[in-house]
Each structure stands twice: as structure tokens, then as C-alpha cells.
Enzyme design. Structure first.
Site, PDB file in Angstrom:
ATOM      1  N   ARG A  59       4.341   6.130 -14.480  1.00 37.26           N
ATOM      2  CA  ARG A  59       4.530   5.359 -15.711  1.00 37.26           C
ATOM      3  C   ARG A  59       3.538   4.197 -15.785  1.00 37.26           C
ATOM      4  NH1 ARG A  59      10.541   3.761 -15.265  1.00 37.26           N
ATOM      5  NH2 ARG A  59       9.839   3.677 -13.125  1.00 37.26           N
ATOM      6  N   ASN A  77      10.973   7.786 -17.490  1.00 39.25           N
ATOM      7  CA  ASN A  77      11.467   8.811 -16.575  1.00 39.25           C
ATOM      8  C   ASN A  77      12.696   9.468 -17.189  1.00 39.25           C
ATOM      9  OD1 ASN A  77       9.593   8.354 -14.547  1.00 39.25           O
ATOM     10  ND2 ASN A  77      10.949   7.088 -13.313  1.00 39.25           N
TER      11      ASN A  77
END
Length: 134
Positions: A59, A77
Site C-alpha cells: 500500500r 487491504n
């Protein structure tokens, strides 16, 4: 410190960092939001990345890559072990981001599949920045 050196330093301080060092920060977008909203070649795409993509800073690297390309978006996620998100920006930059998401990712990630959906033209950016959602 001698006066000549002090004079040189004051001249350097007055110049932008990029002019002095050649360095351009990665977090600086390639385009400003106002420039992007004036473009008619903006697009948006949703993505889901499969493989070993959680617990490997995927990320964070996605945010950095998106910003460096001048894109906006978000990344998150999932409970099933994938990473999902959305990217918006100039068509050519979104295309570069899709390649990065499907082939490169974070250094420790292992991407097995990248799925891109809902790709569409947009008249203006629908968000600003690039962030992580929880």
C-alpha cells in the site's frame, strides 16, 4: 566562515532545491490538480491485486508510485489477502500505474494476478491525493 562562502550559501538558499541539487521529491505530483481537471483525457480504474501483497508495504509503495506519476486514488487491504483500490489521472499515467501494479509492486511483493475493472473516462478528478483506506 569567510564572507565569500557566506555569500555563496545565501545564493544557494534563495534558489529552489531542484535548481541546486537536481533533486525533485517523489511525492511531488507531475501535474497539479487544477491542471488535471482541465484535461479531457482523464480516466479512472479500479484494481485488485492478488499474490503475496499484504505485509510487504504494498500500500505504501502504491501511494508513492501513484503520487510520483501525478495520479490520485486510494488503496486498501482486503480480508481475502488481496489489495484493492482506485487510480485516477491522465490516461497515459494511469496506464503506467496499471503496469506498475501488475508487474512491479513493492520490492517484497509477489504479484500473481492483477484485475482492472470499471475503467472509464471522467470529466474531472473525483478525489485528491493518494491515500490508504482501512
Amino acid at each position: 566562515m569567510c564572507d565569500a562562502r557566506r555569500s555563496d550559501q545565501s545564493q544557494l538558499a534563495a534558489r529552489p532545491v531542484a535548481a541546486v541539487t537536481g533533486y525533485t521529491p517523489l511525492s511531488a505530483p507531475a501535474h497539479t490538480a487544477s491542471q488535471l481537471t482541465m484535461s479531457s483525457d482523464l480516466c479512472s480504474v479500479d484494481f485488485e491485486i492478488h499474490g503475496h501483497v499484504q505485509g510487504v508495504c504494498f500500500r505504501m509503495y502504491t501511494e508513492k508510485e501513484g503520487l510520483s506519476l501525478g495520479c490520485v486514488g486510494w488503496v486498501k487491504n482486503t480480508n481475502k489477502g488481496t489489495v484493492v483500490g482506485q487510480v485516477q489521472g491522465p490516461r497515459d499515467k494511469v496506464k503506467e500505474m496499471k503496469v506498475w501494479l501488475s508487474k512491479e509492486g513493492s520490492p517484497s511483493s509477489r504479484i500473481t494476478r492483477a484485475v482492472f475493472t470499471n475503467e472509464k473516462d471522467i470529466p474531472h478528478l473525483e478525489m485528491s491525493g493518494f491515500g490508504t483506506r482501512y
